[in-house]
Design a protein around this motif. Structure first.
Motif, PDB file in Angstrom:
ATOM      1  N   ASP A 217       1.529  -0.950   0.465  1.00 25.97           N
ATOM      2  CA  ASP A 217      -0.125   0.398   0.581  1.00 25.97           C
ATOM      3  C   ASP A 217       1.036   1.083  -0.219  1.00 25.97           C
ATOM      4  N   ASP A 218       1.020   2.666  -0.894  1.00 25.53           N
ATOM      5  CA  ASP A 218       1.390   3.396  -0.920  1.00 25.53           C
ATOM      6  C   ASP A 218       2.478   3.146  -1.579  1.00 25.53           C
ATOM      7  N   ALA A 219       3.167   2.833  -2.548  1.00 30.64           N
ATOM      8  CA  ALA A 219       4.108   2.468  -3.176  1.00 30.64           C
ATOM      9  C   ALA A 219       4.432   3.929  -3.528  1.00 30.64           C
ATOM     10  N   ALA A 220       5.866   3.928  -3.262  1.00 25.62           N
ATOM     11  CA  ALA A 220       6.915   5.844  -3.669  1.00 25.62           C
ATOM     12  C   ALA A 220       6.560   5.683  -5.230  1.00 25.62           C
ATOM     13  N   ASP A 221       7.677   4.527  -5.127  1.00 27.02           N
ATOM     14  CA  ASP A 221       7.847   4.943  -6.894  1.00 27.02           C
ATOM     15  C   ASP A 221       9.006   3.062  -7.455  1.00 27.02           C
ATOM     16  N   GLU A 222       9.440   3.114  -8.421  1.00 31.33           N
ATOM     17  CA  GLU A 222       9.856   1.629  -9.355  1.00 31.33           C
ATOM     18  C   GLU A 222      10.419   1.405  -8.162  1.00 31.33           C
ATOM     19  N   ALA A 223      11.720   1.618  -7.385  1.00 29.06           N
ATOM     20  CA  ALA A 223      13.499   1.014  -6.868  1.00 29.06           C
ATOM     21  C   ALA A 223      12.755   0.706  -5.555  1.00 29.06           C
ATOM     22  N   GLN A 224      11.608   1.424  -5.037  1.00 28.70           N
ATOM     23  CA  GLN A 224      10.660   1.066  -3.887  1.00 28.70           C
ATOM     24  C   GLN A 224      10.091  -0.373  -3.672  1.00 28.70           C
TER      25      GLN A 224
END
Length: 753
Positions: A217-224
């Protein structure tokens, strides 16, 4: 356990843990410290450390965290992250010790299409990961919770949820998220590898052998997010994010937009209950509109009304109708639309924040990169990249390819930021308005006779269409904007520029005569001419306004009054051309007001005046109007002679006007034959009538021709075909908004049986 791990002390029993406890354990192990060694270095007791790692003590005080950070020799970033998890633990005191628990709501409404797609992807395909993305407040987490509830039976190895804090200042690193996930999937914390790559490999191997559902839930970006995705087999991962995470490979994406009008109303009804909403459908509908169908805003409205039993929906409508107060009204406890938007805004770079603010200067709804580049000061390509980034961040909607618009509530938020943060707003607004009118003039020139003057010089360079088709497309797409620029230019006393624009759009207006923007344009033209004291120009604009009232609005008495005033001013100024046009519009208005004799007299005057000026286009129009006036005066034979004599006559150099005149003439000839009761000839004449291809909005023209054809066919005994044409005429009248004519065709259809 890896070879680098210290042997666990007896107090290091496996545990469910909290995010803080898991991070503390991970950091301690990375530092190769036992609980006793960390206790000695930090001054925190072994028992207290054990409780923290097990999750029995959820959120230590700041001084404890500081002592642990010093003992573990943490970097500033690690220290901040540990403190954030401690703060979050105190806020969630008493919550379950699982990594994250998604809460479903009993009044969940709508999203059936998205849920069906998720179920299909999770169960019926090889897809192993889905990104559910959309702007803040659209209910992504709520939908994920509902999907988890419905799908849990299909995942016998369990469901795991992790909050990634993507919109916070310190998103949860993938390595820490892996600790949470592996622990929840049954791995003892002491056996989770310290090396992040090893954790990732263990996590993927675990999902390969299990039918588990993971919600990130609530992913920041692709790297994360990338390290948390599964391989091609086994578990299924559902990611929620405000961004589409376009860089991720092998995932499906579902964009979450606003609820439909019906879904929005049902959500409010479910929150409030029937006793509060019965008989309030109009107010409920208005509330959903004021909320922009945003689920967060709807939830806030429902909660506010629930907490105020004496309030009616209509009362809240009254509060939210004021745009300046709306965002302040969309607050309920710790729920706030402004807060959700602030999170997204704070993560933008300064240039992107500036662009978002300046988008609120646009007079219309949606637009393209060319106009926005005038606001941003960047070139169109750079501006388009910035617009796409705002779309990815959920702050802007791409309504069509290369067309962008702000959601109503985002617009109100960005306008607040403009007011508080922008000092050059008035300068930018005037620059935009100037560019819009110059661009409209450049486009309008392509529909004028050769030699039309170019617009005034200024920077940035105006939009310059390469063809009439491109010019028409731009004028159509941006008409709310160039019309909205008129008040801005008027307030700046740019009257000559307004008159120039009105003159260069004169013949183009004939192509789209139903547009309401023409009354705006020519009304400003009248005021600008008066401000300059130019009576001839005022007469010109009054004539244009008379045409607008007659053709666009059907307000013939007002059209007559404007034309009479135009003739008076043109006479004073000695402008024969505008006297002729005024007489033409007087004739048209009198004919529509049921005064055909006056119409014929005015049309005769117009023909004589145009003959003096040599205006071929004006002469063609006035003679056609004369023929129509003669028919309405009971002189249909003379009307037919006038109209037939006009066929093939040159109608000037205005592009497309010759074809337009021919189409109108053929329609008038058919009507003349109908008036003469020459039914079979009228049938043939109406069949030959073709809508002018050079002009848009021809539904009403086609409907009139079909209704006339049906009348002629009825008198020829062809009732079946007549009924078919009347039915189509009714549809076209309805589409054109001509309800009176539509009602007449309904009566005619009923008469035919």
């Amino acid at each position: 356990m890896t070879s680098h791990d210290p042997a666990p002390a007896p107090s290091e029993a496996p545990h469910g843990g909290t995010a803080f406890g898991m991070m503390l354990r991970s950091l301690r192990r990375a530092a190769r410290l036992t609980l006793e060694e960390l206790s000695e270095a930090s001054g925190v007791s072994v028992r207290a450390l054990g409780d923290l790692e097990r999750g029995r003590s959820r959120g230590p005080q700041r001084r404890t965290v500081e002592a642990l950070a010093v003992a573990l020799r943490l970097t500033a970033e690690e220290r901040e992250r540990l403190q954030r998890l401690a703060d979050a633990g105190r806020e969630r005191s008493g919550a379950p010790a699982s990594p994250y628990l998604l809460r479903t709501v009993p009044d969940f409404t709508g999203r059936e299409q998205e849920l069906a797609e998720l179920e299909s992807l999770a169960i019926g395909t090889r897809t192993r990961a889905v990104v559910l993305f959309g702007p803040g407040g659209q209910g992504k987490t709520t939908l994920a919770a509902e999907a988890l509830r419905r799908l849990s039976g299909s995942f016998p190895d369990g469901c795991v949820c992790v909050q990634l804090h993507g919109m916070s200042d310190s998103p949860l690193p993938a390595g820490e998220a892996l600790v949470l996930l592996l622990t929840a999937l049954g791995h003892p914390p002491e056996r989770i590898p310290v090396d992040v790559a090893a954790r990732e490999a263990l996590y993927r191997a675990t999902l390969t052998t299990r039918r588990a559902l993971v919600v990130l839930d609530d992913a920041a970006d692709e790297a994360q997010t990338r390290p948390l995705l599964p391989d091609a087999e086994g578990g299924f991962v559902l990611v929620t994010s405000r961004r589409p995470l376009a860089g991720l490979e092998g995932v499906r994406r579902i964009r979450l937009g606003g609820l439909s009008g019906g879904e929005s109303a049902r959500l409010l009804q479910r929150i409030l209950g029937a006793p509060r909403t019965d008989g309030q459908s109009e107010a409920i509908t208005r509330l959903t509109e004021l909320c922009g169908h945003l689920p967060l805003a709807l939830r806030i409205v429902g909660n506010r009304l629930s907490s105020r039993p004496s309030w009616t929906p209509a009362r809240l409508v009254g509060q939210l109708a004021d745009e300046e107060r709306r965002l302040s009204g969309l607050v309920a406890g710790d729920l706030a639309v402004r807060g959700a938007l602030t999170l997204s805004y704070s993560q933008l770079t300064a240039p992107h924040r500036l662009l978002l603010r300046r988008l609120t200067l646009l007079p219309g709804h949606d637009t393209g990169p060319d106009l926005v580049s005038v606001l941003s000061g960047e070139d169109a390509l750079t501006t388009e990249d910035s617009l796409d980034l705002l779309v990815d961040r959920g702050l802007l909607e791409e309504t069509a390819p290369r067309r962008y618009a702000l959601h109503d509530l985002v617009r109100l938020f960005a306008r607040e930021r403009l007011r508080d943060e922008e000092e050059a707003a008035d300068t930018v607004r005037l620059r935009m308005a100037d560019w819009l009118l110059r661009s409209a003039s450049m486009a309008g020139r392509l529909f004028e006779a050769p030699g039309a003057p170019e617009p005034w010089a200024a920077e940035p360079a105006p939009f310059t269409p390469a063809s009439a088709e491109e010019a028409e497309e731009w004028l159509t797409a941006e008409r709310a904007h160039w019309a909205g620029a008129l008040p801005v230019m008027s307030a700046a006393a740019r009257h000559r520029e307004i008159l120039h624009t009105a003159r260069t759009l004169y013949w183009f207006s004939d192509r789209w005569d139903a547009w309401p923007e023409w009354r705006t344009l020519f009304s400003h033209g009248v005021r600008s001419a008066a401000a300059l004291g130019d009576r001839a120009a005022e007469a010109y604009q009054l004539n244009c306004l008379a045409w607008t009232y007659a053709v666009t609005d059907g307000r013939h008495q007002e059209a007559l009054e404007h034309a009479l005033r135009a003739r008076e001013l043109a006479t004073e100024a000695g402008d024969i051309a505008q006297q002729a046009w005024a007489s033409t519009y007087i004739a048209g208005a009198c004919m529509s007001l049921g005064r055909p004799a006056e119409a014929a007299e005015a049309a005769e005057d117009a023909v004589q005046l145009f003959a003096r000026t040599g205006d071929e286009a004006g002469l063609a129009v006035s003679r056609r109007v004369l023929g129509s006036a003669l028919r309405e005066a009971g002189r249909a034979r003379e009307a037919l002679a006038v109209h037939r004599a006009l066929l093939g006559t040159r109608a000037g150099d205005v592009p497309g006007f010759q074809e337009f005149t021919e189409a109108i003439l053929r329609h008038q000839i058919a009507r003349d034959l109908l008036a003469l009761e020459r039914w079979s000839e009228a049938v043939d004449a109406f069949r030959a009538v073709m809508a002018p291809v050079t002009h848009g909005g021809t539904n009403r023209f086609q409907a009139l021709a079909l209704a006339g054809l049906a009348t002629a066919l009825e008198h020829c005994g062809e009732l079946t075909e007549a009924r078919v044409h009347l039915t189509e005429a009714h549809r076209l009248f309805t589409t054109a908004g001509d309800t009176a004519s539509a009602a007449e065709t309904t009566t005619a259809i009923e008469r035919l049986g």
